[in-house]
Design a protein around this motif. Sequence first.
Motif, mmCIF file in Angstrom:
data_model
loop_
_atom_site.group_PDB
_atom_site.id
_atom_site.type_symbol
_atom_site.label_atom_id
_atom_site.label_comp_id
_atom_site.label_asym_id
_atom_site.label_seq_id
_atom_site.Cartn_x
_atom_site.Cartn_y
_atom_site.Cartn_z
ATOM 1 N N VAL A 1 0.866 -1.180 0.000
ATOM 2 C CA VAL A 1 0.000 0.000 0.000
ATOM 3 C C VAL A 1 0.900 1.226 0.000
ATOM 4 O O VAL A 1 1.894 1.275 0.743
ATOM 5 N N VAL B 1 -0.891 6.903 1.701
ATOM 6 C CA VAL B 1 -2.244 6.504 2.118
ATOM 7 C C VAL B 1 -2.223 6.074 3.574
ATOM 8 O O VAL B 1 -3.097 6.448 4.373
ATOM 9 N N ALA C 1 -4.199 8.207 6.421
ATOM 10 C CA ALA C 1 -5.260 7.485 7.134
ATOM 11 C C ALA C 1 -4.961 7.409 8.628
ATOM 12 O O ALA C 1 -5.858 7.560 9.468
ATOM 13 N N MET D 1 -6.145 13.541 1.107
ATOM 14 C CA MET D 1 -6.382 12.122 0.806
ATOM 15 C C MET D 1 -7.277 11.989 -0.420
ATOM 16 O O MET D 1 -6.984 11.206 -1.348
ATOM 17 N N TRP E 1 -5.355 12.891 -3.584
ATOM 18 C CA TRP E 1 -4.409 11.866 -4.041
ATOM 19 C C TRP E 1 -5.116 10.813 -4.889
ATOM 20 O O TRP E 1 -4.616 10.413 -5.942
ATOM 21 N N PHE E 2 -6.305 10.368 -4.438
ATOM 22 C CA PHE E 2 -7.043 9.373 -5.214
ATOM 23 C C PHE E 2 -7.512 9.952 -6.547
ATOM 24 O O PHE E 2 -7.487 9.260 -7.579
ATOM 25 N N THR F 1 -4.576 -1.737 -1.911
ATOM 26 C CA THR F 1 -4.898 -0.359 -1.513
ATOM 27 C C THR F 1 -6.383 -0.217 -1.184
ATOM 28 O O THR F 1 -6.757 0.449 -0.206
ATOM 29 N N PHE G 1 -7.920 0.902 2.386
ATOM 30 C CA PHE G 1 -8.726 2.121 2.478
ATOM 31 C C PHE G 1 -10.153 1.814 2.930
ATOM 32 O O PHE G 1 -10.748 2.583 3.697
ATOM 33 N N HIS H 1 -10.094 1.497 6.536
ATOM 34 C CA HIS H 1 -10.052 2.824 7.152
ATOM 35 C C HIS H 1 -11.456 3.447 7.197
ATOM 36 O O HIS H 1 -11.888 3.973 8.232
#
Length: 664
Positions: free
Chosen positions: A482, A486, A490, A545, A548-549, A595, A599, A602
């Motif tokens: 990962v 991230v 997180a 966050m 970034w995605f 990933t 996520f 999270h």
Amino acid sequence: MSIAHGHTPHPHYLDDARSADGHTGTGTDSTRSLSHSPTTSLSYGSASVPPFSVPSRPSLSSADSEPQPHHNPPIASAHAHYAGAFGKRGAVEDEGNVVEPSFDENVLRALCELDCGVPLLLDRIKQGLASCREAATFFKRRAALEEEYGRNLQKMSKTTTEAYALSDGKAGTYVGAWQTTMKIHDIIAENRIRFGQRLKEMADDLTTLSNEVEKNRKLSKDLASRYERTLLDSEITTEKSKARFDQTAEELERLLLQKEGENVKESAALQRPSAGGKRVIGKAVAKGGLLLKGKSAASIQRQEDDVRARMSASSDAYRKAVIDTQAIRQEYFNFQLPRILRALKECADEIDLGTQYHLTRYAFLFESSLLGDGATVAPTGGIEDGPGLKSTIESIDNRKDFNVYMQNYAYAHGGVQRGPRRTGPEHEGFLPPQPQHHLSPRSNGSAPAPALAPAPERTGSGNTNTFGVNLAEQVAREGTDVPGIVVKLAGAIEKHGITSVGIYRVNGTMSKVGRLREMLNRDPEGVNLDAEEWAGDINNVASVMKQWFRELPEPLLTHTLHTGFLDAANIENDRLRHIRLHERVNELPDPNYATLKYFMGHLNKIAQYQSENQMSVSNLAIVFGPTLFSQSQGTQVDPMLQNKAIETILEHYTDIFVDESEHA
């Protein structure tokens, strides 16, 4: 006086103006004497009617007196007949407790003494029903206005926010203040909608109350009409029995006078001292003077016996009719009328108190709604109450916004040559370079601003950036399953913002988000997210966050599987949709799967605190549906399917990602 068990009040008994034979004070002299004599014997010549008792009328002050029907067997039998005519409701269920002690005795006593007690209460209830229905209509219309206002205001706030996000409007402190202003309007809209819903509930309650009271009023009115009609029929029957008895007695008088050969005037004077009696007997003798002419003594005797027999039968019928009428009258005025009046008074009290209660509640809700709007626009408490509208507008810093805009614009467009060159060789006529004026997003110009940060180097295959890099390349470069960014972001969010209201839904400050992005892009390991600058406003970290995605060259759920995910999300059956989405997740490349698994874990932790952060699975899916998918290949995608796919995956996180060994 106390209306207690064992002492039944008698609000009405035999009225002096209402005789026992059904008259109301307009009968003959003998009828009048009947209604006033405790013991009366009807006598016409030698024929006599056995005496029967007519109890005197008691008053409400005689609390120790017992109802007369319980001591008179003939009337008691009439009670049973009367009760049978009306069923169980006409029967006396509890002879010792007509009205409960908690009831207003004085009001009941006054109503029982009035001849118009029943129509008085019926009209009063009609007034109460009209007032109640008017109040219900007002609440219903007011609820519609409030709900329409709230819905329109809510819709306007939402569309305004969405339109501004797509426009070329200003950023910085202005956009933050603008979004907060729209949130304040949205809160006011929600308050109005709730107020309208409560008004609608109150209108429904008042309508139900009026319908129930109207139903009970009609039942009590019908019951009173039935009792009064029965009493009237009994009085008419008594009137007819008396008329038959008087006719038979008159015939016997004429027969006896003619038989004995007496002088008409003397006999009339002896038997009927009143003027009315003389006229009756005189006319009778004048008409019947020839009754006995030509008849034998035996025939006359048979005629006399026949008349006496008929007179005896009519006397018995008249006495029975009087007794039955007395019983019905006592039953109605002593027992049934107080019960009916009590039921009607309770209906009047119920509609009056119910209407007043809802009006009082309306006043409280209206006042609370206005105070709530005022507290939203201009809160008087601390920071926890949120910013007011005035303080929100005053938070706009145009100077700071312009400096940030100038810095970002220069960074984005600084490498493009526009217009004449600024610098060059002096031998070509260029002036020596001037000192640079540093640009800074500082809000005041009292201190010199730091120089612009150098632009990040754009390299080819040796790219060390964190944002905008292919996911497989990034994990291969870091040697992890990962991406480290991230995990880092997180961890900070779970540590400092897992209970923050609206985490991931509330955007951070644009300037701080851009600064944190650049810092993480250059040196992720060197950024301390536990510092007060970032931990104090965790929404900036959450915005990075999401950024970034969104900046991944290929979305996390890949272009290849995009259609497969949406087709699976479109399945109506919950179980089958879960299975198909599980299959699509398993088809993801290893970096994407690892990933996504991390996520989703999270977000699963975030959802477990939804009572505090107000971010349920559905809310998280709305935020990350467009983020983890993409509008690829120029196609128009239904955002509802994207949200449904993320929501289903998140709901079944344990089934999809967690092995039994890991779970154990």
